[in-house]
Design a protein around this motif. Structure first.
Motif, PDB file in Angstrom:
ATOM      1  N   MET A   1      32.857  90.488  26.461  1.00  0.00           N
ATOM      2  CA  MET A   1      33.013  90.958  25.087  1.00  0.00           C
ATOM      3  C   MET A   1      34.473  91.034  24.678  1.00  0.00           C
ATOM      4  SD  MET A   1      30.316  93.124  23.098  1.00  0.00           S
ATOM      5  CE  MET A   1      31.512  94.377  22.707  1.00  0.00           C
ATOM      6  N   GLY A   2      34.764  90.545  23.495  1.00  0.00           N
ATOM      7  CA  GLY A   2      36.137  90.591  22.979  1.00  0.00           C
ATOM      8  C   GLY A   2      36.511  91.992  22.536  1.00  0.00           C
ATOM      9  N   LYS A   3      37.727  92.108  22.103  1.00  0.00           N
ATOM     10  CA  LYS A   3      38.261  93.386  21.648  1.00  0.00           C
ATOM     11  C   LYS A   3      37.672  93.737  20.276  1.00  0.00           C
ATOM     12  CE  LYS A   3      42.955  95.252  21.283  1.00  0.00           C
ATOM     13  NZ  LYS A   3      43.374  95.124  19.878  1.00  0.00           N
ATOM     14  N   GLN A   4      37.393  95.016  20.076  1.00  0.00           N
ATOM     15  CA  GLN A   4      36.895  95.461  18.771  1.00  0.00           C
ATOM     16  C   GLN A   4      37.988  95.326  17.712  1.00  0.00           C
ATOM     17  OE1 GLN A   4      34.649  95.599  16.712  1.00  0.00           O
ATOM     18  NE2 GLN A   4      33.500  97.483  17.026  1.00  0.00           N
ATOM     19  N   GLY A   5      37.636  94.786  16.558  1.00  0.00           N
ATOM     20  CA  GLY A   5      38.605  94.652  15.467  1.00  0.00           C
ATOM     21  C   GLY A   5      38.832  95.985  14.776  1.00  0.00           C
ATOM     22  N   ALA A 121      26.474 100.420   3.950  1.00  0.00           N
ATOM     23  CA  ALA A 121      27.762  99.713   4.088  1.00  0.00           C
ATOM     24  C   ALA A 121      28.486 100.160   5.353  1.00  0.00           C
ATOM     25  CB  ALA A 121      28.630  99.976   2.862  1.00  0.00           C
ATOM     26  N   LEU A 122      28.521 101.461   5.573  1.00  0.00           N
ATOM     27  CA  LEU A 122      29.246 101.969   6.745  1.00  0.00           C
ATOM     28  C   LEU A 122      28.550 101.548   8.035  1.00  0.00           C
ATOM     29  CD1 LEU A 122      30.425 105.535   5.612  1.00  0.00           C
ATOM     30  CD2 LEU A 122      31.536 103.322   5.286  1.00  0.00           C
ATOM     31  N   ASP A 123      27.220 101.494   8.015  1.00  0.00           N
ATOM     32  CA  ASP A 123      26.478 101.043   9.198  1.00  0.00           C
ATOM     33  C   ASP A 123      26.815  99.599   9.554  1.00  0.00           C
ATOM     34  OD1 ASP A 123      25.275 103.481   9.546  1.00  0.00           O
ATOM     35  OD2 ASP A 123      23.319 102.891   8.727  1.00  0.00           O
ATOM     36  N   VAL A 124      26.882  98.752   8.528  1.00  0.00           N
ATOM     37  CA  VAL A 124      27.208  97.337   8.755  1.00  0.00           C
ATOM     38  C   VAL A 124      28.633  97.214   9.306  1.00  0.00           C
ATOM     39  CG1 VAL A 124      27.644  95.118   7.592  1.00  0.00           C
ATOM     40  CG2 VAL A 124      25.576  96.424   7.070  1.00  0.00           C
ATOM     41  N   LEU A 125      29.547  97.981   8.732  1.00  0.00           N
ATOM     42  CA  LEU A 125      30.942  97.926   9.192  1.00  0.00           C
ATOM     43  C   LEU A 125      31.055  98.414  10.636  1.00  0.00           C
ATOM     44  CD1 LEU A 125      32.776  99.282   6.016  1.00  0.00           C
ATOM     45  CD2 LEU A 125      32.830  96.932   6.894  1.00  0.00           C
ATOM     46  N   ARG A 126      30.367  99.497  10.918  1.00  0.00           N
ATOM     47  CA  ARG A 126      30.416 100.093  12.254  1.00  0.00           C
ATOM     48  C   ARG A 126      29.840  99.147  13.302  1.00  0.00           C
ATOM     49  NH1 ARG A 126      27.840 104.585  10.821  1.00  0.00           N
ATOM     50  NH2 ARG A 126      29.607 105.724   9.983  1.00  0.00           N
ATOM     51  N   ALA A 127      28.787  98.429  12.934  1.00  0.00           N
ATOM     52  CA  ALA A 127      28.075  97.564  13.884  1.00  0.00           C
ATOM     53  C   ALA A 127      28.651  96.147  13.943  1.00  0.00           C
ATOM     54  CB  ALA A 127      26.600  97.506  13.501  1.00  0.00           C
ATOM     55  N   ARG A 128      29.801  95.924  13.305  1.00  0.00           N
ATOM     56  CA  ARG A 128      30.349  94.554  13.262  1.00  0.00           C
ATOM     57  C   ARG A 128      30.601  94.027  14.676  1.00  0.00           C
ATOM     58  NH1 ARG A 128      34.121  98.184  12.981  1.00  0.00           N
ATOM     59  NH2 ARG A 128      36.224  97.827  13.771  1.00  0.00           N
ATOM     60  N   PRO A 129      30.411  92.719  14.859  1.00  0.00           N
ATOM     61  CA  PRO A 129      30.652  92.137  16.176  1.00  0.00           C
ATOM     62  C   PRO A 129      32.118  92.292  16.597  1.00  0.00           C
ATOM     63  CG  PRO A 129      29.463  90.592  14.752  1.00  0.00           C
ATOM     64  CD  PRO A 129      29.913  91.729  13.886  1.00  0.00           C
ATOM     65  N   ALA A 130      32.344  92.251  17.896  1.00  0.00           N
ATOM     66  CA  ALA A 130      33.708  92.357  18.421  1.00  0.00           C
ATOM     67  C   ALA A 130      34.589  91.283  17.794  1.00  0.00           C
ATOM     68  CB  ALA A 130      33.691  92.204  19.934  1.00  0.00           C
ATOM     69  N   GLY A 131      35.824  91.632  17.577  1.00  0.00           N
ATOM     70  CA  GLY A 131      36.796  90.650  17.081  1.00  0.00           C
ATOM     71  C   GLY A 131      36.834  90.478  15.578  1.00  0.00           C
ATOM     72  N   VAL A 132      35.940  91.154  14.877  1.00  0.00           N
ATOM     73  CA  VAL A 132      35.942  91.030  13.408  1.00  0.00           C
ATOM     74  C   VAL A 132      36.793  92.164  12.807  1.00  0.00           C
ATOM     75  CG1 VAL A 132      34.553  90.956  11.289  1.00  0.00           C
ATOM     76  CG2 VAL A 132      33.627  90.012  13.432  1.00  0.00           C
ATOM     77  N   ASN A 133      37.940  91.787  12.267  1.00  0.00           N
ATOM     78  CA  ASN A 133      38.760  92.747  11.526  1.00  0.00           C
ATOM     79  C   ASN A 133      38.325  92.718  10.062  1.00  0.00           C
ATOM     80  OD1 ASN A 133      40.952  93.476  13.619  1.00  0.00           O
ATOM     81  ND2 ASN A 133      40.994  91.233  13.631  1.00  0.00           N
ATOM     82  N   VAL A 134      38.445  93.854   9.392  1.00  0.00           N
ATOM     83  CA  VAL A 134      38.000  93.930   7.998  1.00  0.00           C
ATOM     84  C   VAL A 134      39.089  94.600   7.158  1.00  0.00           C
ATOM     85  CG1 VAL A 134      36.239  94.857   6.419  1.00  0.00           C
ATOM     86  CG2 VAL A 134      35.573  94.144   8.729  1.00  0.00           C
ATOM     87  N   VAL A 135      39.355  94.032   5.991  1.00  0.00           N
ATOM     88  CA  VAL A 135      40.222  94.702   5.010  1.00  0.00           C
ATOM     89  C   VAL A 135      39.376  95.002   3.783  1.00  0.00           C
ATOM     90  CG1 VAL A 135      42.212  94.539   3.457  1.00  0.00           C
ATOM     91  CG2 VAL A 135      42.357  93.547   5.738  1.00  0.00           C
ATOM     92  N   ILE A 136      39.433  96.238   3.327  1.00  0.00           N
ATOM     93  CA  ILE A 136      38.733  96.648   2.108  1.00  0.00           C
ATOM     94  C   ILE A 136      39.775  97.140   1.119  1.00  0.00           C
ATOM     95  CG2 ILE A 136      37.155  98.399   1.158  1.00  0.00           C
ATOM     96  CD1 ILE A 136      35.628  98.185   3.837  1.00  0.00           C
ATOM     97  N   THR A 137      39.670  96.677  -0.129  1.00  0.00           N
ATOM     98  CA  THR A 137      40.600  97.178  -1.134  1.00  0.00           C
ATOM     99  C   THR A 137      39.842  97.825  -2.284  1.00  0.00           C
ATOM    100  OG1 THR A 137      40.835  95.438  -2.830  1.00  0.00           O
ATOM    101  CG2 THR A 137      41.893  95.023  -0.709  1.00  0.00           C
ATOM    102  N   GLY A 138      40.557  98.585  -3.064  1.00  0.00           N
ATOM    103  CA  GLY A 138      40.000  99.202  -4.261  1.00  0.00           C
ATOM    104  C   GLY A 138      40.487 100.635  -4.397  1.00  0.00           C
ATOM    105  N   ARG A 139      40.554 101.073  -5.651  1.00  0.00           N
ATOM    106  CA  ARG A 139      40.997 102.446  -5.908  1.00  0.00           C
ATOM    107  C   ARG A 139      39.971 103.449  -5.416  1.00  0.00           C
ATOM    108  NH1 ARG A 139      44.247 102.208 -11.619  1.00  0.00           N
ATOM    109  NH2 ARG A 139      45.309 100.253 -11.145  1.00  0.00           N
TER     110      ARG A 139
END
Ligand code: ATP
Ligand code: MG
Length: 174
Positions: A1-5, A121-139
């Motif tokens: 398994m790769g590193k968690q993003g 949304a948070l569940d999907v983000l939390r369960a993301r596969p290893a190595g997936v970095n995510v950037v979220i923008t917005g006020r």
């Protein structure tokens, strides 16, 4: 398994959230990580970033989903539909594990306006596969998202030309 993003959030009222996300996309792409950007914005004006991304589509994949958050009664359903389609796409991209970086630009509004459930949304983000970095923008990123994120940056407005009547500039604002 790769590193968690990591999950990065660019929020606040100052300018620089989306452009910083694109800087991150360039950085990841330069190292050969596949990048997927989904912009939850009105697709009427073509932005400079969309044009540039189209020029290097083998490095950065960009999708524009959403018709803007004008809550005029007549287009509320359409806005919601486009945003939900965008979220469905985002979810597929994240879960695929194919990308080193997924950018969800202007995503906080989907949560803030209750278009999608925060828990989902948070569940999907939390369960993301290893190595997936995510950037979220917005006020106005909410507390649940802020708690989940690893890196949170608040752009704080000190001065902005809009206040003194300067119009949106090509190459600066869009
Ligand atoms: P940018 O896309 O320039 O990085 P942003 O993503 O931080 O800005 P948004 O809140 O998404 O800003 O706003 C969208 C548009 O409004 C952009 O054209 C942006 O340049 C402009 N903008 C950002 N901050 C401000 C501000 N404080 N006052 C007026 N306009 C702003
Ligand atoms: Mg933005």
């Amino acid at each position: 398994m790769g590193k968690q993003g990591v999950i990065m959030v660019n929020t606040g009222n100052g300018k620089g959230k989306t452009t910083a996300a694109f800087g991150q996309a360039l950085r990841a792409a330069g190292h050969g990580f596949p990048v997927c950007v989904i912009q939850f914005i009105k697709g009427k004006w073509q932005t400079g970033e969309a044009r540039a991304a189209a020029e290097c589509s083998e490095l950065i994949e960009l999708h524009v989903r959403g018709t803007g958050f004008t809550w005029a009664a007549e287009d509320r359903d359409e806005v919601k539909k486009a945003a939900l389609q965008g979220w469905k796409l985002a979810r597929t991209k994240i879960e695929s594990g194919r990308y080193g970086l997924v950018v969800l630009d202007e995503f906080t509004y989907l949560l803030n306006y209750g278009i999608i459930a925060e828990k989902e949304a948070l569940d999907v983000l939390r369960a993301r596969p290893a190595g997936v970095n995510v950037v979220i923008t917005g006020r106005a990123a909410g507390p649940g998202l802020l708690a989940l994120a690893d890196i949170v940056t608040e752009m704080r407005e000190i001065k902005h030309g809009y206040g003194s009547g300067v119009k949106a500039g090509k190459g600066v604002e869009f």
